[in-house]
Structures are given as C-alpha cells and as structure tokens.
Design a protein around this motif. Structure first.
Motif, mmCIF file in Angstrom:
data_model
loop_
_atom_site.group_PDB
_atom_site.id
_atom_site.type_symbol
_atom_site.label_atom_id
_atom_site.label_comp_id
_atom_site.label_asym_id
_atom_site.label_seq_id
_atom_site.Cartn_x
_atom_site.Cartn_y
_atom_site.Cartn_z
ATOM 1 N N GLN A 47 2.016 11.902 2.653
ATOM 2 C CA GLN A 47 2.325 12.702 1.468
ATOM 3 C C GLN A 47 1.892 14.164 1.566
ATOM 4 O OE1 GLN A 47 0.645 10.631 -1.914
ATOM 5 N NE2 GLN A 47 2.396 9.271 -2.066
ATOM 6 N N THR A 48 1.242 14.536 2.644
ATOM 7 C CA THR A 48 0.833 15.936 2.762
ATOM 8 C C THR A 48 0.802 16.362 4.228
ATOM 9 O OG1 THR A 48 -0.908 17.547 2.291
ATOM 10 C CG2 THR A 48 -1.634 15.312 2.779
ATOM 11 N N ALA B 17 -0.805 13.202 -1.941
ATOM 12 C CA ALA B 17 -0.239 14.273 -2.756
ATOM 13 C C ALA B 17 -1.274 14.839 -3.723
ATOM 14 C CB ALA B 17 0.974 13.750 -3.524
ATOM 15 N N TYR C 160 1.848 15.427 -7.614
ATOM 16 C CA TYR C 160 1.296 16.698 -7.126
ATOM 17 C C TYR C 160 1.340 17.749 -8.226
ATOM 18 C CZ TYR C 160 0.641 20.818 -4.132
ATOM 19 O OH TYR C 160 0.164 21.972 -3.575
#
Length: 414
Positions: free
Chosen positions: A156-157, A92, A60
């Motif tokens: 991841q988000t 990410a 990220y």
C-alpha cells in the motif's frame, strides 16, 4: 491535549485508549475522521476513523486530513494505532501519518506480547505461528496475506520500510528514513525500544497497537491513580457480530456452561428494517422474554456450522460481501437499539468493531469513555444516554481465552 491516537475501528480505539484511562489519564474516544480535536476535556483523545474496510486511497486521505488538522490543534504526540493482527489499511495509514506529519521517520512497533502476539525478525506471530497461518489468515472479510511486516506495508505504500531488532534503552535509533519496524517479543523489549526512541527524540510520531500503547503512559510521564472498575449489573447479554474462530470458541464454551444462545437467521440479518416489521416485533418480544428468564445470554450473527446459509442468502439478494457485512452490522444495531431500554438486558458485551459502532449508532452515541480492562483486551466503557450513565463491555473478535465469557460472568456477579 497531550496525545492523539488514530485508530481504524471502534474496539481498537477503546483497547488502546483504556491503557491511558485505567491509569487515571483523562481519555475520550470519538468516532469519525472529521471529529472535533479541541474542547474535548481530555489529555488523550482517541479518534476512530472507521477506515479499516475502506479502499486504501480513502483510508490514506482520511488519516492525512486528520493529521494535518492535529498539527494545528497542539498535540505533543501522534500515535497511529494499528491492528495487532495487521488487518486493515496498515501501509496506507502509516504512509499518511508519516507524510502529513512532515517527519523523516516513523517508528512502528506492531507487537502485542501481552496477548502473545510478537514480532520476530520482522515477522508477525500470533500464538507462535505466523499471522497468515492463524485465524486471521482465513478471515472471510479481511484475510491477512503477509506475515512479514515490510511486505505487508509495501502493498500500500512506496515509502521505504525496514525491519530492526528491539533497541536497548541506551541504544541509538537507525538512521534510515521511512517506516522503521521494530521487533518485540516481550513488554520489556517494547519498553526499551520506546526508551531509546524517547532519548533520541523519536516519540513524537509513532505507530503500534495496544501493546506499545500500554507502555506509553510511563514513557510520556503521564498518569495518576489507577482506576477501579465499578460494580455492574450481574446479568450479561453478549452481542456477537464477529466471525473470528477465537470468539466462536468462546461462544461454544459459554453455551456449554449454560448461556442461552440465539443465532439470528439470514432473513433477520439481511432484511433492512426487519426489527421494525410485525414479525420482527414478535421476535423481539420472544427475545426479551428469554433475557428475563435467563441471567446469561448470547445473540450472534453466525450460522450454526458455518456461514454458508447467510452467504447464499446474500448472493440471492445480489449483495457483495462488503454489503452483506454492513447490512448485518446495521441489523444488529437496530436489534440492540430496540432492546436497549429493557431491564432484562443487564450488562451488555459487544464483540466486533462493526457491531459496536452500529449498536452505539442505534442509541445515538458517538463517544465513549474507557474506564478499565476487565481482562486483557476487554474494555469497560461508559457513555451518557437519556440523562443517565450507561456501561458497555467491548472486545475485538480476536481477543480472549476460550473461557472468557464465563469468567466475565463470574466476575460481574461477585
């Protein structure tokens, strides 16, 4: 420069960059999230951030920083290139692009129908089966755990993500904020969705793989004369660092057709600086003699019948799976560096992003210029080395039909 493409590995950077280069669009591929974004003498710049194997937070940060720099470099469009089998830090990195670009929406088209990789009802399919049931679902280093794209992103988000059917060219774009995942089973659906996004101002920040990348030149109004692949040395040396079953089938087929096949031993793969040792130099002499005596050759990092011997040797050395992966790629890079100047090498084909990166590092090369596709997903690129222009063929481990290597050997010999 018109377009910045952000990829997470070297072969992926090339297989998307070549979609522009083959149409006569000046394209450069460079390595490193800190790569210079200006003075590149290109219309399309592809940056390989080398973030596929990093922890999600590091991936990220790398993409976020690159996008923030890109905003000041004057790019008209940003494209986050993702793996068509959804490997890596997809959630990410898409979140980093969306946040750093200050955009409200990010259109994501993960399909690659040209390679029979499609998105239907929000599920990613490889050759007709969900990606989790394909060879990518059992990859020893980066298995894909979710076939539903929004489920994979959610790991991841926390940014909102929703799936939508392909759009008609004159259709409207959904109003939702966040990551918009669009289906596509055909190139026409990629094109029509892209056209709808263009008509609604939604092409400035995008994500997808080489499949959607192939229709972007048309959508963005880029292009010149199509490029012709140059003549190559008819000798072919395949360096394989991929464990993908698709590539293993290609190696088997090539060996049956007469390619020599050398499997590196666990010691040769895992011991640092092996190729600089006395034993390593003797092995190099033998390899070079083999290359000189045979026109088609394979050197690979897989053990016969499975990779348990190498895994056991790595365990004995106290290496994690990640450390083992890095050490193998580094060793292969040293091997190629030692062989690079030999006329017996001929045309070099490198499969696997880690292998490509380490091999290029071994000869001090950090930038490639894609030229054309030899086959779908198989890229011919050139680079300067020692005052001369050299060529290399690259491909991802998951690309290509079973007879790919024999077909390439025939093509470069004609």
């Amino acid at each position: 420069m018109v377009l910045l493409i952000i990829a997470d590995d070297f072969t992926g950077a090339l297989d998307t960059g070549v979609q522009f280069a083959a149409r006569g669009i000046k394209t450069r591929v460079v390595v490193g999230a800190d790569a210079a974004l200006t003075h590149q003498n290109a219309d399309v710049l592809v940056v390989d951030t080398e973030t596929r194997h990093l922890p999600a937070a590091q991936a990220y940060a790398a993409v976020e920083g690159l996008v923030q720099r890109a905003k000041y470099a004057g790019f008209a469009y940003l494209y986050k290139k993702t793996d068509s089998a959804l490997r890596g830090n997809v959630g990410a990195e898409l979140a980093a692009l969306l946040s750093a670009s200050s955009s409200r929406q990010l259109a994501f088209l993960p399909a690659f129908p040209q390679m029979n990789r499609v998105t239907k009802n929000g599920v990613q399919y490889i050759d007709g089966v969900p990606v989790t049931e394909s060879p990518f679902g059992v990859d020893p280093f980066e298995p894909v755990r979710h076939a539903t794209v929004t489920d994979l992103l959610a790991e991841q988000t926390d940014l909102p993500a929703a799936s939508f059917p392909a759009l008609a060219a004159d259709g409207s774009v959904p109003a939702e904020d966040g990551i918009l995942v669009f289906d596509a089973a055909t190139v026409d659906e990629l094109r029509s969705t892209g056209r709808a996004l263009l008509n609604n101002g939604g092409l400035r920040v995008l994500a997808g793989c080489a499949g959607f990348g192939a229709v972007l030149p048309e959508l963005l109004g880029l292009g010149g004369a199509d490029v012709t692949c140059p003549a190559l040395d008819p000798r072919l040396l395949v360096i394989c660092g991929s464990v993908n079953a698709i590539t293993l089938a290609q190696l088997d087929k090539a060996e049956q057709a007469g390619f020599t096949r050398l499997r590196l031993t666990p010691h040769q793969k895992l011991m640092p600086d092996y190729w600089r040792s006395a034993d390593g130099r003797m092995t190099l002499d033998h390899i070079e003699e083999t290359l000189a005596a045979h026109p088609y050759n394979i050197i690979e990092t897989n053990d016969e019948g499975g990779n348990e011997p190498t895994a056991a040797a790595a365990d004995a050395l106290g290496l994690t799976r990640e450390a083992m992966r890095v050490r193998i790629a580094s060793g292969v890079g040293q091997l190629v560096g030692a062989l690079f100047a030999s006329p017996a090498v001929g045309t070099l084909l490198l499969t696997g992003g880690d292998t490509l990166l380490q091999c290029m590092n071994s000869v001090g090369v950090h930038e490639l210029e894609p030229i054309c596709e030899m086959e779908r997903g198989v890229v011919l690129a050139r680079f300067g080395c020692g005052g001369t222009t050299r060529y290399v063929i690259t491909k991802s481990g998951g690309f290509g039909q079973a007879d790919l290597l024999t077909a390439l050997a025939k093509r470069i010999a004609d």
